[in-house]
Each structure stands twice: as structure tokens, then as C-alpha cells.
Motif scaffolding. Structure first.
Motif, PDB file in Angstrom:
ATOM      1  N   ILE A  54       2.464  11.863   0.186  1.00 16.99           N
ATOM      2  CA  ILE A  54       2.868  10.890  -0.815  1.00 16.99           C
ATOM      3  C   ILE A  54       2.289  11.287  -2.169  1.00 16.99           C
ATOM      4  CG2 ILE A  54       2.531   8.501  -1.572  1.00 16.99           C
ATOM      5  CD1 ILE A  54       2.680   7.667   1.363  1.00 16.99           C
ATOM      6  N   SER A  55       3.158  11.312  -3.183  1.00 10.30           N
ATOM      7  CA  SER A  55       2.731  11.642  -4.536  1.00 10.30           C
ATOM      8  C   SER A  55       2.334  10.391  -5.313  1.00 10.30           C
ATOM      9  CB  SER A  55       3.861  12.335  -5.289  1.00 10.30           C
ATOM     10  OG  SER A  55       4.390  13.388  -4.522  1.00 10.30           O
ATOM     11  N   GLU A  56       3.117   9.347  -5.106  1.00  8.82           N
ATOM     12  CA  GLU A  56       2.886   8.108  -5.824  1.00  8.82           C
ATOM     13  C   GLU A  56       3.512   6.977  -5.025  1.00  8.82           C
ATOM     14  OE1 GLU A  56       4.394   8.190  -9.802  1.00  8.82           O
ATOM     15  OE2 GLU A  56       3.490   6.270 -10.345  1.00  8.82           O
ATOM     16  N   LYS A  57       2.912   5.806  -5.095  1.00  8.51           N
ATOM     17  CA  LYS A  57       3.501   4.652  -4.432  1.00  8.51           C
ATOM     18  C   LYS A  57       3.300   3.417  -5.292  1.00  8.51           C
ATOM     19  CE  LYS A  57      -0.614   3.935  -1.576  1.00  8.51           C
ATOM     20  NZ  LYS A  57      -1.134   3.826  -0.170  1.00  8.51           N
ATOM     21  N   SER A  58       4.176   2.446  -5.098  1.00  6.37           N
ATOM     22  CA  SER A  58       4.098   1.224  -5.878  1.00  6.37           C
ATOM     23  C   SER A  58       3.292   0.173  -5.119  1.00  6.37           C
ATOM     24  CB  SER A  58       5.505   0.702  -6.169  1.00  6.37           C
ATOM     25  OG  SER A  58       6.091   0.184  -4.977  1.00  6.37           O
ATOM     26  N   GLU A  59       3.097  -0.941  -5.793  1.00  2.00           N
ATOM     27  CA  GLU A  59       2.365  -2.061  -5.172  1.00  2.00           C
ATOM     28  C   GLU A  59       3.119  -2.614  -3.970  1.00  2.00           C
ATOM     29  OE1 GLU A  59       0.345  -3.717  -9.330  1.00  2.00           O
ATOM     30  OE2 GLU A  59       1.913  -4.853  -8.323  1.00  2.00           O
ATOM     31  N   ILE A  60       4.446  -2.456  -3.990  1.00  5.91           N
ATOM     32  CA  ILE A  60       5.252  -2.948  -2.881  1.00  5.91           C
ATOM     33  C   ILE A  60       4.927  -2.166  -1.610  1.00  5.91           C
ATOM     34  CG2 ILE A  60       7.619  -3.269  -2.055  1.00  5.91           C
ATOM     35  CD1 ILE A  60       8.479  -3.160  -5.035  1.00  5.91           C
ATOM     36  N   ASP A  62       2.899  -1.286   0.735  1.00  3.07           N
ATOM     37  CA  ASP A  62       1.588  -1.599   1.311  1.00  3.07           C
ATOM     38  C   ASP A  62       1.448  -0.937   2.682  1.00  3.07           C
ATOM     39  OD1 ASP A  62       2.686  -4.999   2.073  1.00  3.07           O
ATOM     40  OD2 ASP A  62       3.056  -3.124   3.117  1.00  3.07           O
ATOM     41  N   ASP A  63       0.443  -1.366   3.425  1.00  2.00           N
ATOM     42  CA  ASP A  63       0.123  -0.717   4.697  1.00  2.00           C
ATOM     43  C   ASP A  63       1.216  -0.872   5.751  1.00  2.00           C
ATOM     44  OD1 ASP A  63      -3.442  -1.516   4.541  1.00  2.00           O
ATOM     45  OD2 ASP A  63      -2.229   0.060   3.605  1.00  2.00           O
ATOM     46  N   ILE A  79       9.008   0.560   8.390  1.00  2.00           N
ATOM     47  CA  ILE A  79       8.362  -0.716   8.102  1.00  2.00           C
ATOM     48  C   ILE A  79       7.857  -1.249   9.428  1.00  2.00           C
ATOM     49  CG2 ILE A  79       8.554  -2.979   7.001  1.00  2.00           C
ATOM     50  CD1 ILE A  79      11.098  -1.992   5.613  1.00  2.00           C
ATOM     51  N   ARG A  80       6.544  -1.392   9.574  1.00  2.00           N
ATOM     52  CA  ARG A  80       5.953  -1.670  10.886  1.00  2.00           C
ATOM     53  C   ARG A  80       6.238  -3.074  11.377  1.00  2.00           C
ATOM     54  NH1 ARG A  80       2.192   1.382   8.319  1.00  2.00           N
ATOM     55  NH2 ARG A  80       1.806   3.407   9.239  1.00  2.00           N
ATOM     56  N   SER A  81       6.094  -4.048  10.537  1.00  2.00           N
ATOM     57  CA  SER A  81       6.278  -5.447  10.928  1.00  2.00           C
ATOM     58  C   SER A  81       7.055  -6.131   9.814  1.00  2.00           C
ATOM     59  CB  SER A  81       4.922  -6.127  11.147  1.00  2.00           C
ATOM     60  OG  SER A  81       5.095  -7.481  11.515  1.00  2.00           O
TER      61      SER A  81
END
Lengths: 113, 113
Positions: A54-60, A62-63, A79-81
Motif C-alpha cells: 500500500i502506497s497511501e490510504k484514506s481514513e475510510i 480502516d482495519d 472487506i472483512r465485516s
């Protein structure tokens, strides 16, 4: 003309379930992206991926979210859950250089019930 | 923070007219701007781009103008056709690096025969 493809076109899932959205970027591209678009809203950046990380990720992003390039052609978003608010169109994009135009796929419509 | 906004949510024109879609951006550090067209149920389709060292760029029936002084971007479509009906988004690259695109809210162009 080469294009980004995405599967499935529509995914319906129950809240709390895991989903995997799949993308095949343009074959000679090296940079990959996921965006999402909630109905009637603007397109939002989720994550960029290069050289198997991953180079960059947004606040959206998440884990609950993860991305993977499991082989030489596919790029996936997991998307896990899932939550109700994850319902949106998810677009994959790719480009050959970071400074070049990003080309988008047709999207996967995710509906979380 | 970063923001890219559009002045008009809907633009209605007659076939054959010239259309002008406007966009304001707030990040003075952005150096790359793109216009995308999105038809219903499809992904964003690249139309034209411009870098910050240019004021104008022309494509086939489309022209993008960049005014860095007032941080304004416009898309001009000549001889608008019914097939041009879509939502048009401007986007800019983020100052955080790579190619995180920040999209505007979109303008719907309606072309009447």
C-alpha cells in the motif's frame, strides 16, 4: 483497447459478512487503486498500491479493509465485516506511471443488507 | 483541507450548443487536473487532462482551461450531442503524493435533441 475489468458487477451481502471485490487492471500497469462512490455522491479515494504494498490510504480504509495482488493479473479489495454504510459502488483504477492518467473499471455495486 | 467543488449541479443544453462545465479547486499545490465523464451505471471515463504548467489543452470537441490565479478549471464541449449526457467530474491530484485523486461533486449535463 485494453480496459480495467471488475467482478462481480453487483454483490449483495448480509451485514457482518466478508466480501471480496475483484479487479483485473490493464496488463502493463503498475499502480492500482480502489475508490468508492456512495449513491449520488462523489468518488472517494480508498487506497493506492504499488510494488506489492500500500502506497497511501484514506481514513475510510480502516482495519476492515485490505487489498491484495494474489497473482500477476488480479487486484482484490476485501472487506472483512461489512456494515450498512459500506454499500456503494467500488471502482478499481490503474495506471502505468504514478503521474499518468488513471483508467477506471466499470465498478462493483455492493449492497449490504 | 483539500476540496474540489463544482458550481452547478445540473446543466441543460440543446443539441449543437457549446457546453461549459466549471470547477473550483482549493489546493494550490495541485499540479494535475482531469475531467472524467460518468454515464449511469458505469465507471468514470477519462476525457482530458491538464498539468499546471499549461493554461489550455484541446482534445476532440473538448477544451480544458486552467486558471491558477483563481483556482478554476473548466471543460468546454463543442457542438454538444445527446451522447454527451452524463455526469462530469473534475479531479485533482492530492498533495500527499502518488496519484490519490480528489474528485469534485459532479455536474449533470442534460442534452436535449
Amino acid at each position: 483497447e485494453p480496459e480495467v475489468t471488475q467482478t462481480p458487477s453487483h454483490q449483495v451481502t448480509q451485514m457482518g459478512q466478508e466480501v471480496i471485490l475483484r479487479c483485473v487492471p490493464i496488463s502493463n500497469h503498475l499502480y492500482f487503486y480502489w475508490y468508492r462512490q456512495i449513491l449520488g455522491q462523489k468518488v472517494e479515494f480508498l487506497v493506492s498500491f504499488y510494488n506489492n504494498e500500500i502506497s497511501e490510504k484514506s481514513e475510510i480504509f480502516d482495519d476492515q479493509f485490505s487489498v491484495e495482488r494474489p497473482d500477476g493479473s488480479n487486484f482484490t479489495l476485501k472487506i472483512r465485516s461489512t456494515k450498512l454504510e459500506d454499500s456503494a459502488m467500488y471502482f478499481c483504477a490503474s495506471n502505468s506511471q504514478a503521474t499518468d492518467t488513471q483508467y477506471f473499471g466499470p465498478g462493483t455495486r455492493l449492497t449490504v443488507l | 483541507g483539500e476540496s474540489v467543488g463544482l458550481h452547478l449541479p445540473t446543466l441543460s443544453v440543446q443539441e449543437g450548443d457549446n457546453s461549459i462545465i466549471n470547477c473550483a479547486y482549493s489546493n494550490s499545490a495541485s499540479d494535475y487536473f482531469i475531467w472524467y465523464k460518468q454515464e449511469s451505471g458505469k465507471g468514470p471515463q477519462f476525457i482530458i487532462d491538464i498539468r499546471s504548467n499549461m493554461d489550455k489543452r484541446q482534445g476532440q470537441r473538448v477544451t480544458v482551461l486552467l486558471n491558477k490565479t483563481v483556482k478554476h478549471l473548466s471543460l468546454q464541449i463543442a457542438a454538444t450531442q445527446p451522447g454527451d449526457s452524463a455526469v462530469y467530474f473534475c479531479a485533482e491530484n492530492s498533495s500527499t503524493g502518488f496519484q490519490k485523486l480528489v474528485f469534485g461533486t459532479g455536474t449533470r449535463l442534460l442534452v436535449s435533441p
